[in-house]
Design a protein around this motif. Sequence first.
Motif, PDB file in Angstrom:
ATOM      1  N   ILE A  28      45.391 -59.998   1.245  1.00 63.43           N
ATOM      2  CA  ILE A  28      44.467 -59.350   2.185  1.00 63.43           C
ATOM      3  C   ILE A  28      43.820 -60.429   3.049  1.00 63.43           C
ATOM      4  O   ILE A  28      43.268 -61.408   2.537  1.00 63.43           O
ATOM      5  CB  ILE A  28      43.388 -58.555   1.423  1.00 63.43           C
ATOM      6  N   GLN A  29      43.870 -60.272   4.362  1.00 65.94           N
ATOM      7  CA  GLN A  29      43.416 -61.305   5.294  1.00 65.94           C
ATOM      8  C   GLN A  29      41.918 -61.184   5.553  1.00 65.94           C
ATOM      9  O   GLN A  29      41.459 -60.949   6.672  1.00 65.94           O
ATOM     10  CB  GLN A  29      44.208 -61.211   6.602  1.00 65.94           C
ATOM     11  N   ILE A  30      41.135 -61.378   4.509  1.00 63.31           N
ATOM     12  CA  ILE A  30      39.687 -61.233   4.603  1.00 63.31           C
ATOM     13  C   ILE A  30      39.056 -62.361   5.409  1.00 63.31           C
ATOM     14  O   ILE A  30      37.970 -62.208   5.992  1.00 63.31           O
ATOM     15  CB  ILE A  30      39.067 -61.167   3.180  1.00 63.31           C
ATOM     16  N   ASP A  31      39.732 -63.528   5.485  1.00 62.11           N
ATOM     17  CA  ASP A  31      39.142 -64.683   6.160  1.00 62.11           C
ATOM     18  C   ASP A  31      38.956 -64.466   7.654  1.00 62.11           C
ATOM     19  O   ASP A  31      38.188 -65.190   8.292  1.00 62.11           O
ATOM     20  CB  ASP A  31      40.012 -65.925   5.939  1.00 62.11           C
ATOM     21  N   ILE A  32      39.654 -63.502   8.252  1.00 60.60           N
ATOM     22  CA  ILE A  32      39.563 -63.312   9.701  1.00 60.60           C
ATOM     23  C   ILE A  32      38.294 -62.553  10.094  1.00 60.60           C
ATOM     24  O   ILE A  32      37.960 -62.482  11.275  1.00 60.60           O
ATOM     25  CB  ILE A  32      40.793 -62.554  10.236  1.00 60.60           C
ATOM     26  N   ILE A  33      37.602 -61.967   9.112  1.00 61.42           N
ATOM     27  CA  ILE A  33      36.420 -61.171   9.419  1.00 61.42           C
ATOM     28  C   ILE A  33      35.163 -62.022   9.264  1.00 61.42           C
ATOM     29  O   ILE A  33      34.903 -62.561   8.168  1.00 61.42           O
ATOM     30  CB  ILE A  33      36.303 -59.947   8.500  1.00 61.42           C
ATOM     31  N   PRO A  34      34.360 -62.150  10.323  1.00 60.21           N
ATOM     32  CA  PRO A  34      33.058 -62.833  10.167  1.00 60.21           C
ATOM     33  C   PRO A  34      32.219 -62.067   9.145  1.00 60.21           C
ATOM     34  O   PRO A  34      32.136 -60.837   9.196  1.00 60.21           O
ATOM     35  CB  PRO A  34      32.458 -62.755  11.576  1.00 60.21           C
ATOM     36  N   ARG A  35      31.617 -62.768   8.215  1.00 59.02           N
ATOM     37  CA  ARG A  35      30.891 -62.086   7.150  1.00 59.02           C
ATOM     38  C   ARG A  35      29.786 -61.147   7.669  1.00 59.02           C
ATOM     39  O   ARG A  35      29.595 -60.062   7.130  1.00 59.02           O
ATOM     40  CB  ARG A  35      30.296 -63.124   6.188  1.00 59.02           C
ATOM     41  N   PRO A  36      29.015 -61.520   8.730  1.00 58.20           N
ATOM     42  CA  PRO A  36      27.992 -60.585   9.223  1.00 58.20           C
ATOM     43  C   PRO A  36      28.574 -59.265   9.730  1.00 58.20           C
ATOM     44  O   PRO A  36      27.890 -58.238   9.727  1.00 58.20           O
ATOM     45  CB  PRO A  36      27.322 -61.365  10.365  1.00 58.20           C
ATOM     46  N   MET A  37      29.835 -59.293  10.177  1.00 53.65           N
ATOM     47  CA  MET A  37      30.454 -58.079  10.708  1.00 53.65           C
ATOM     48  C   MET A  37      30.622 -57.014   9.638  1.00 53.65           C
ATOM     49  O   MET A  37      30.566 -55.810   9.922  1.00 53.65           O
ATOM     50  CB  MET A  37      31.815 -58.437  11.330  1.00 53.65           C
ATOM     51  N   ILE A  38      30.826 -57.431   8.396  1.00 50.62           N
ATOM     52  CA  ILE A  38      31.076 -56.466   7.322  1.00 50.62           C
ATOM     53  C   ILE A  38      29.913 -55.497   7.167  1.00 50.62           C
ATOM     54  O   ILE A  38      30.105 -54.295   6.969  1.00 50.62           O
ATOM     55  CB  ILE A  38      31.362 -57.201   5.999  1.00 50.62           C
ATOM     56  N   SER A  39      28.704 -56.001   7.289  1.00 46.49           N
ATOM     57  CA  SER A  39      27.529 -55.138   7.107  1.00 46.49           C
ATOM     58  C   SER A  39      27.285 -54.216   8.295  1.00 46.49           C
ATOM     59  O   SER A  39      26.468 -53.303   8.206  1.00 46.49           O
ATOM     60  CB  SER A  39      26.287 -56.013   6.872  1.00 46.49           C
ATOM     61  N   LYS A  40      28.026 -54.428   9.409  1.00 42.23           N
ATOM     62  CA  LYS A  40      27.838 -53.606  10.605  1.00 42.23           C
ATOM     63  C   LYS A  40      28.879 -52.494  10.724  1.00 42.23           C
ATOM     64  O   LYS A  40      28.759 -51.636  11.591  1.00 42.23           O
ATOM     65  CB  LYS A  40      27.916 -54.486  11.856  1.00 42.23           C
ATOM     66  N   VAL A  41      29.901 -52.540   9.884  1.00 44.18           N
ATOM     67  CA  VAL A  41      30.999 -51.560   9.978  1.00 44.18           C
ATOM     68  C   VAL A  41      31.017 -50.719   8.705  1.00 44.18           C
ATOM     69  O   VAL A  41      30.984 -51.264   7.600  1.00 44.18           O
ATOM     70  CB  VAL A  41      32.355 -52.274  10.173  1.00 44.18           C
ATOM     71  N   ASP A  42      31.091 -49.411   8.891  1.00 44.21           N
ATOM     72  CA  ASP A  42      31.076 -48.517   7.730  1.00 44.21           C
ATOM     73  C   ASP A  42      32.434 -48.401   7.053  1.00 44.21           C
ATOM     74  O   ASP A  42      32.514 -48.253   5.830  1.00 44.21           O
ATOM     75  CB  ASP A  42      30.613 -47.116   8.152  1.00 44.21           C
ATOM     76  N   MET A  43      33.517 -48.442   7.862  1.00 45.65           N
ATOM     77  CA  MET A  43      34.841 -48.194   7.299  1.00 45.65           C
ATOM     78  C   MET A  43      35.851 -49.204   7.851  1.00 45.65           C
ATOM     79  O   MET A  43      35.872 -49.479   9.050  1.00 45.65           O
ATOM     80  CB  MET A  43      35.305 -46.770   7.642  1.00 45.65           C
ATOM     81  N   PHE A  44      36.671 -49.752   6.959  1.00 43.14           N
ATOM     82  CA  PHE A  44      37.715 -50.698   7.334  1.00 43.14           C
ATOM     83  C   PHE A  44      39.078 -50.104   6.990  1.00 43.14           C
ATOM     84  O   PHE A  44      39.194 -49.228   6.124  1.00 43.14           O
ATOM     85  CB  PHE A  44      37.525 -52.023   6.599  1.00 43.14           C
ATOM     86  N   PHE A  45      40.103 -50.638   7.669  1.00 40.89           N
ATOM     87  CA  PHE A  45      41.470 -50.162   7.447  1.00 40.89           C
ATOM     88  C   PHE A  45      42.358 -51.386   7.249  1.00 40.89           C
ATOM     89  O   PHE A  45      42.492 -52.221   8.156  1.00 40.89           O
ATOM     90  CB  PHE A  45      41.951 -49.325   8.628  1.00 40.89           C
ATOM     91  N   VAL A  46      42.954 -51.498   6.070  1.00 41.55           N
ATOM     92  CA  VAL A  46      43.754 -52.669   5.711  1.00 41.55           C
ATOM     93  C   VAL A  46      45.234 -52.283   5.756  1.00 41.55           C
ATOM     94  O   VAL A  46      45.663 -51.350   5.069  1.00 41.55           O
ATOM     95  CB  VAL A  46      43.401 -53.193   4.307  1.00 41.55           C
ATOM     96  N   CYS A  47      45.997 -53.000   6.587  1.00 37.08           N
ATOM     97  CA  CYS A  47      47.435 -52.731   6.668  1.00 37.08           C
ATOM     98  C   CYS A  47      48.088 -53.112   5.341  1.00 37.08           C
ATOM     99  O   CYS A  47      47.973 -54.252   4.884  1.00 37.08           O
ATOM    100  CB  CYS A  47      48.065 -53.530   7.812  1.00 37.08           C
TER     101      CYS A  47
END
Length: 735
Positions: A676-695
């Motif tokens: 899972i390519q979690i490193d591409i997401i800035p950590r502050p962004m996670i708290s701003k998005v309710d739902m993610f979609f992982v290929c």
Amino acid sequence: MAVKVFDLNHDGNEYFVPFIRYYIQQQKFKEAAVSITKLGLQDHFEVNEVLIPLLIQDKVNMLENYVIGRPELQKQVVELLDGLCDRESNIEEFISQSGVEVVKRSNLNRKTLSKLAVRLMKLYQIPASLCPNISNARGYGALKYLLYKRYIEGTMGSGSWEEMVQSAVGDSVYLKEQLLEQLMCYNDLKEAVKWAKSFELPDSSIPQPVLEARDKFEQQQNTDDWDSEILSDKDMSVFYYQLSLPLDNITVVDDKHLLKICSERLAIPDTVIGIDSEWKPSMGAETVGVALIQLAVQEHIFLFDMTTLITILSKEEICSFMELVFCNPDTIKLGYGFDADMHMLVKGFPYFKDILVNVQRFIDLAETCNDENFDGEPDSARSKTSFTKSEEKGLSELVRQCFGKPLNKGEQMSNWERRPLRVEQLIYASLDAYVLLELYDHLQNHCKLNDINIEMEPQTKVNFSKKSKQDKKKAKAAGLTLRDKKKEKEEREQKMASLLHSKTDSNYVISPNELRVVCDTMLQGTGRYLRSCGVDVKIMENHEEHDQAIKIGTTEGRIILSSGAPFQRIKSYVGEEKCYNVLSMGAQEQATEVLKHFNVKVTQRDIFSRCQVCNGDQYAKMAQKDMQEIARRRDEMCKSSFKNEREIDNHLMQKFLEEYGIDIQNLTFVHNNVTIQIDIIPRPMISKVDMFFVCTSCGKIFWEGSHFSRICDQFSHILSLSEGSDKNRSNIYQT
């Protein structure tokens, strides 16, 4: 046997992985490879864990079985071999770093590895552009072969020699330098100087003897021309059989007007037609097709320019002409060993197959002259002709036996795709077809004089259904059984029929995921736009040739999108209905043109329904708190070299496994071991998005943002054209 009896090769059999890793730790690579292959667990192991040990221990057959049906692994194996073929590579260091204790060094040398790499490249159909070291080795082999033909056999004319050397060397500086070295070995400094000038090599890359020879020749202002020692055409006629027709009686058919004239002449009843074909020698490095078809009648010779005509004629027009030539019962057709020509025609133009299997009144002189009535030495009552196993010696030898002089084959290895053809090529090609008429008359007279009764028009049998050994090996490497291939072919034809129906019926619409295309390198931007709209798109990379697009389109049942001159070549291989010529200029306009052409209905639900990275269409829908857990786990892994420093809660592991199919311990999908390519997401962004979609195919993480609105705006005219498109904004990654 146990795997088959207990049906152990199934989804979710990853529990075998720890036991197989124990085999690897014990250096039992054979047992590990067999287990992995039988259980289908290749995605859980790295190349260095199994494949490299198999190579070092010379277990090539086991290695090939391991990668059956695994194109990505096949590519990695060939690229590994290519790296070992590099002149700078240290094979001993490679062995040492592998950690393999039992090593078989006998075949771990560049020559053997290069041969293995070339075989696997052909077997797995890997583009030569991905393997520069192997390409150099093959180019060097081609050069040595050309040098042998030129200097030992003496069977290459100067024109053919120059064309084929240019083709073999290409842009490789290494091969240019090797050519000069080899010419020095043949003691031809004049030729080495000429090529050094032609290549514009710096003095630092030119051997000292060649530099000295160059300076010497430049000082000689009144020297004879370098080619003065080459025999003229008049001198050559003393040794070789010559064409009896003048050049004015040779017509290169390269437009529709000349095609009409040619067709009218060949259609005359009772006409005898000598037929031959030419194609550029590939040296095993590229895909080639028939470039020229020679058609000789008694008073004229027509050279059917395939390379040019496929760009201006439709498939129907070309097929109509081929039917006139091969299937007309009112004319006699002559060839010599023409079976190879027919197979080459079908290889390049598959739609010729139905025509050539119905060929009528075709006489192969190679088989006729091999008749038992022609065996043995002639007696005094017969002519000087000796009919022995002529197909083993070729047409040139048969001509020598009949007319006293052989054919000059100096232009045989020419670049037949280059236009315009040289005069020497025109004469060579014309004679190969016209001499068949002369041989036919000679053989008929021979039979009458010697009271020989043979069937001059035997029943012609052409068999294209039998697969070659190489075809069978390729099918095995792809992991396909005959039943699998038949099923895949039926599915491709069904999908293709649906697409063709959508093109002809304006009321018949299809969804984006029903349109399956492959974009060549000229339409990469177009492919990305189409993929954004949900179309199933494969996009060729810059290093990939158009041949790769043809291969993918044919094997996967995809429409090939191209434009300009490359489209004409692609059309000649696959037919007009299986490719499309994009005429618009900008990428967005091109994508719109394709969607309208195939009557594709795009809704908001389709936007970004496919992964923009890998083209996958399955996503793991993940809430914010679970993505935070993944980010937390990743941070722990980065802080320590031990991934299992913190013991993961069993309940958490079970949750991620059941809901997402994810191994939270290693942050990978269980079914394919993709990280899972979690490193591409800035950590502050996670708290701003309710739902993610992982290929689930590549591990890329997406979330809905402004890019969705931007694509909707760019294709608003398409969305509005789609009746019944969603009025309300829907989840873009919902599947």
